[in-house]
Design a protein around this motif. Structure first.
Motif, PDB file in Angstrom:
ATOM      1  N   THR A 481       0.829  -1.223   0.000  1.00 52.38           N
ATOM      2  CA  THR A 481       0.000   0.000   0.000  1.00 52.38           C
ATOM      3  C   THR A 481       0.859   1.267   0.000  1.00 52.38           C
ATOM      4  O   THR A 481       0.387   2.342  -0.383  1.00 52.38           O
ATOM      5  CB  THR A 481      -0.935   0.032   1.225  1.00 52.38           C
ATOM      6  N   GLU A 488      -2.549   6.595   0.119  1.00 52.21           N
ATOM      7  CA  GLU A 488      -2.595   5.368   0.909  1.00 52.21           C
ATOM      8  C   GLU A 488      -3.724   5.420   1.947  1.00 52.21           C
ATOM      9  O   GLU A 488      -4.510   4.478   2.079  1.00 52.21           O
ATOM     10  CB  GLU A 488      -1.243   5.140   1.600  1.00 52.21           C
ATOM     11  N   ASP A 489      -3.821   6.523   2.698  1.00 49.87           N
ATOM     12  CA  ASP A 489      -4.849   6.630   3.740  1.00 49.87           C
ATOM     13  C   ASP A 489      -6.251   6.604   3.135  1.00 49.87           C
ATOM     14  O   ASP A 489      -7.175   5.988   3.693  1.00 49.87           O
ATOM     15  CB  ASP A 489      -4.646   7.914   4.553  1.00 49.87           C
ATOM     16  N   ILE A 492      -7.120   3.031   2.261  1.00 47.34           N
ATOM     17  CA  ILE A 492      -7.444   2.236   3.456  1.00 47.34           C
ATOM     18  C   ILE A 492      -8.827   2.612   3.993  1.00 47.34           C
ATOM     19  O   ILE A 492      -9.624   1.744   4.376  1.00 47.34           O
ATOM     20  CB  ILE A 492      -6.345   2.439   4.528  1.00 47.34           C
ATOM     21  N   HIS A 506      -3.218  -1.287   9.711  1.00 44.21           N
ATOM     22  CA  HIS A 506      -2.210  -0.729   8.805  1.00 44.21           C
ATOM     23  C   HIS A 506      -0.834  -1.128   9.329  1.00 44.21           C
ATOM     24  O   HIS A 506      -0.314  -0.538  10.277  1.00 44.21           O
ATOM     25  CB  HIS A 506      -2.366   0.804   8.804  1.00 44.21           C
ATOM     26  N   PRO A 625       2.566   2.794  12.271  1.00 43.98           N
ATOM     27  CA  PRO A 625       2.027   2.059  11.110  1.00 43.98           C
ATOM     28  C   PRO A 625       2.596   2.550   9.790  1.00 43.98           C
ATOM     29  O   PRO A 625       2.751   3.755   9.586  1.00 43.98           O
ATOM     30  CB  PRO A 625       0.522   2.357  11.200  1.00 43.98           C
ATOM     31  N   MET A 629      -1.196  -3.544   4.729  1.00 43.86           N
ATOM     32  CA  MET A 629      -2.358  -3.689   5.607  1.00 43.86           C
ATOM     33  C   MET A 629      -2.785  -5.154   5.668  1.00 43.86           C
ATOM     34  O   MET A 629      -2.482  -5.949   4.770  1.00 43.86           O
ATOM     35  CB  MET A 629      -3.516  -2.810   5.135  1.00 43.86           C
TER      36      MET A 629
END
Length: 803
Positions: A481, A488-489, A492, A506, A625, A629
């Motif tokens: 990821t 990325e966030d 997720i 994560h 993190p 994930m």
């Protein structure tokens, strides 16, 4: 004369087609199994021997026991290679290799992900025999940022165009590399495989002068004939000379003082031992290797298969002697001497062995693809056509002819002509005793293999079902990821909203399969305690993995930065001496900025984050993190989730495909070597019992024919079929029973030794022996019973009227 022997042998084969078929089928299975197993063993023993200097190359490894922590690493410190070359006259050359992870390659706007890359010293190609087929063949890595790529990668990236001089980019490090050469693909029987070998001249860690940090696989080329032990004996002094001052600076203890309660040192491992004799930590292993114990086991299985098949041949040939007693008597009366008769019977054995060998080769060629699939090998039929194997096969034919034909030949030729004409040889006590001994031997091997197979399967079941401290079912791991960078966030968060997902964490730290790895020193009031493993996680890691929190609390997102807080496992609490009073205890950990305080806020139940071959080690979770994930699914079928993940992933236009794995699959892959062994043992246990039963079937057939008239008389006098079957079976069943007395203690000893490799293992319970006995007896009785029942079912008039 020879022609006459062969012709007579062929006529005898035609005359006794039934016995001959049983005989050659058993022998062919034995030879085919032996060929297959021996080629497997030869392949395993061939690792790294393609290197011209294989017998001179050694790898430097590190072993230590510090504060009761046993350390075995295949990597050593950066300066070791040059130091040993300078200080030891026995060392001709030294070279290093550092493995690089997560390599994403770009060329002309196209991306090629997850390529295997290693940084190597410029002299790497002088040490290892890796032919360069294009570009600079002499000094390909003498420039910083130069790279030699494999033939396969060159074809994949550049197609038919010349790659030499082209620039490729390792995008995740923004590293531009110039292709200086193309090498042949590294042979499969090498302990490492890389598509890109990059010069260490542009690699900063290669210039590290620390003797306290291990990162490099280091290889030495010794002078021919050098005793490795004599070189190894000089290494402690070198350690003391170079590591001592740095140890004093790092932990304030002299090398001599440190060695009083601890031990550490460098050792040498021959290159050709790496594949089969390595037991270093997984994090410092280039590839999963083999195991010398399996080579011993499979060699023994191959040998015993062949011996059992030969025994069958000899048993049946000897047992058939009574049928030919009159022939022998007539030949002797007509002037044949003992020598001529021996030649006659050896010729018959040769004809049978020759036919059997061709049949065995045909069986081998049919079974080879299946065996390769089971063993994970790529053994080719062409290997058998090499002169050395053809000679070995001819030698095998000769040996089998002698081994399997000698006893019948001498036995038959020793008949007294008068007694032979009266057929007085059947049931000879001496020959019957030998046959009984050989039957016992066959079933000792067969029963031993059945028990070994049951033990391996039981251990694999134990591994699969053991409480490993977390729930590995329905976990999906996404490793890359980080490639989404600023997205990325968002990615997720979108995944979390999927109603099929129970939880998500994560983290790039996974307890099975490929994982990031971090090890650091723990200090108490400035005193070094010991090294420990670290997992960088978020607040969802413990609930997602299904771990149990025993003391304190988890990380909380609402608490903001908790980088100075840690959660330890039970083992770490035990090693640090904080037991049930761990919460609030403060330690220090080493960082690039020096020692940093960490406070224990929780203790989790131990979980296996390494193979079950190893005891659980101390582990610390810290909140940091990054990278990947782990998803816990609510549904068993994760194909729909994966499809959605892939679509979401592609919506961000990433430069690489989604890289995912099922954690349960990764867990099972850890024990691939043991599973292969179990499968191969099962296969050969079945083949062995088939061969042994073919022999038993032949002997029962012979016995039934010998007692043909007796069976007829017994039936006339009132014996039932059950009584006849019991009469014919009981002696053979007794022999099988005797074989248990030898097979069980021997198998228990050997399998108990195998289980010692596992830190977590089963006990060999009594019921495994009982099950092995029932299986063996069942198969043996079925074999005997079929033939005995047929004999008992024959109309007695048919047998009596032959009198």
């Amino acid at each position: 004369m020879i022609k006459n022997y062969l012709k007579t042998g062929w006529r005898n084969i035609i005359k006794n087609k039934g016995t001959f078929s049983i005989n050659i089928m058993g022998l062919a299975l034995g030879i085919a199994s032996c060929i297959m197993m021996m080629l497997y063993v030869v392949n395993e023993l061939s690792y790294d021997k393609f290197n011209v200097k294989a017998d001179q190359i050694v790898r430097v490894v590190f072993k230590a026991n510090i504060k009761n922590e046993a350390i075995k690493e295949a990597v050593v410190m950066a300066p070791v290679a040059q130091t040993l070359k300078n200080d030891l006259p026995e060392v001709i050359d030294a070279t290093r290799l550092a493995k690089s992870f997560n390599n994403r390659i770009e060329f002309n706007g196209s991306y090629y992900g997850q390529n295997s890359l290693a940084y190597v010293d410029p002299n790497f190609f002088d040490v290892f025999t890796l032919p360069i087929i294009q570009g600079n063949k002499n000094t390909p890595l003498n420039e910083p940022n130069s790279v030699v790529i494999s033939e396969s990668l060159a074809r994949n990236i550049f197609g038919d165009s010349d790659p030499v001089g082209k620039t490729i980019t390792v995008t995740n490090r923004d590293e531009k590399l110039t292709v200086s050469g193309v090498m042949e693909d590294i042979p499969k029987n090498s302990h490492f495989h890389f598509d890109m070998l990059v010069s260490t001249l542009g690699y900063a860690p290669a210039k590290n002068t620390s003797w306290m940090q291990s990162d490099f696989f280091t290889y030495l080329v010794l002078k021919k004939g050098t005793d490795i032990g004599s070189v190894e004996a000089k290494l402690p002094e070198i350690n003391k000379k170079y590591m001592g001052p740095q140890m004093m600076d790092a932990i304030g203890t002299s090398y001599e003082e440190f060695q009083k309660d601890n031990s550490l040192g460098l050792f040498l491992q021959p290159l050709t031992h790496i594949h089969l004799y390595s037991d270093f930590s997984d994090a410092t292993t280039l590839e999963q290797g083999g195991d010398i114990k399996y080579i011993y086991i499979f060699s023994a299985v191959a040998f015993f298969m062949l011996v059992i098949a030969c025994i069958n041949f000899m048993n049946l040939a000897t047992a058939s002697a009574s049928k030919r007693s009159k022939e022998v008597g007539i030949r002797k009366v007509l002037g044949s001497n003992k020598k001529q008769l021996i030649y006659q019977f050896l010729s018959e054995a040769f004809v049978s062995t020759l036919i059997t060998t061709f049949l065995a080769i045909a069986l081998f060629s049919i079974a080879l693809p299946f065996f390769n699939q089971l063993a994970g090998k790529e053994i080719e039929f062409a290997m058998l056509l090499k002169p050395v194997y053809i000679l070995a096969l001819l030698g095998l034919i000769f040996l089998i002819t002698i081994f399997a034909g000698a006893y019948p030949a001498f036995y038959l030729s020793s008949f007294n002509p008068l007694n032979a004409l009266k057929s007085k040889f059947s049931g000879s006590g001496k020959s019957s005793g030998i046959r009984s001994g050989l039957v016992i031997f066959q079933f000792v091997v067969s029963t031993g293999l059945i028990l070994a197979t049951l033990v391996v399967k039981e251990q694999m079941n134990y591994i699969q079902n053991k409480d490993i401290g977390y729930n590995k079912d329905q976990l999906l791991v996404v490793r890359n990821t980080y490639l989404l960078e600023n997205n990325e966030d968002n990615f997720i968060d979108r995944i979390k909203r999927d109603p099929r997902i129970e939880n998500l964490t994560h983290s790039a730290f996974v307890p099975a399969g490929e994982s990031d790895n971090e090890v650091g020193g723990i200090f108490l009031n400035g005193d070094f305690q010991r090294r420990m493993f670290f997992y960088n996680v978020d607040e969802n890691y413990i609930p997602t993995m299904g771990m149990e929190l025993l003391q304190g609390r988890n990380f909380f997102k609402e608490f903001g930065d908790e980088s100075d807080k840690v959660i330890v496992n039970e083992k770490a609490a035990e090693v640090l001496g904080i037991g049930k009073d761990a919460i609030g205890k403060i330690f220090q950990r080493d960082t690039n900025e020096g020692l940093k305080d960490i406070t224990v806020i929780g203790v989790i139940k131990n979980f296996n984050f390494k193979s079950l071959h190893q005891e659980i080690e101390p582990l610390i979770l810290k909140k940091n993190p990054y990278g990947g994930m782990i998803i816990r699914s609510k549904v068993a079928d994760m194909s729909g989730i994966i499809q959605n993940l892939d679509e979401d992933w592609n919506s961000y236009n990433p430069k690489e495909a989604l890289n995912y794995s099922i954690l349960d699959d990764s867990f099972n892959h850890t024990y691939l070597k043991e599973r292969k062994m179990g499968t191969i043992l099962t296969l050969f246990a079945i083949l062995t019992i088939i061969v042994a039963c073919l022999g038993l079937f032949g002997l029962v057939t012979f016995t039934a024919e010998q007692r043909f008239k007796e069976i007829g008389i017994r039936k006339v006098l009132g014996s039932s079929a059950t009584q006849i079957v019991t009469l014919l079976s009981k002696d053979f069943i007794k022999l099988v029973g005797i074989s248990f007395l030898i097979a069980f203690p021997l198998s228990y000893y050997l399998m108990n030794k195998w289980l010692q490799d596992f830190a977590y293992r089963i006990q060999i319970h009594w019921w495994l022996f009982l099950l092995a006995a029932i299986i063996t007896l069942g198969i043996a009785f079925l074999t005997i019973g079929i033939k005995s029942f047929r004999a008992a079912s024959v109309n007695p008039i048919k047998s009596l009227k032959t009198e």
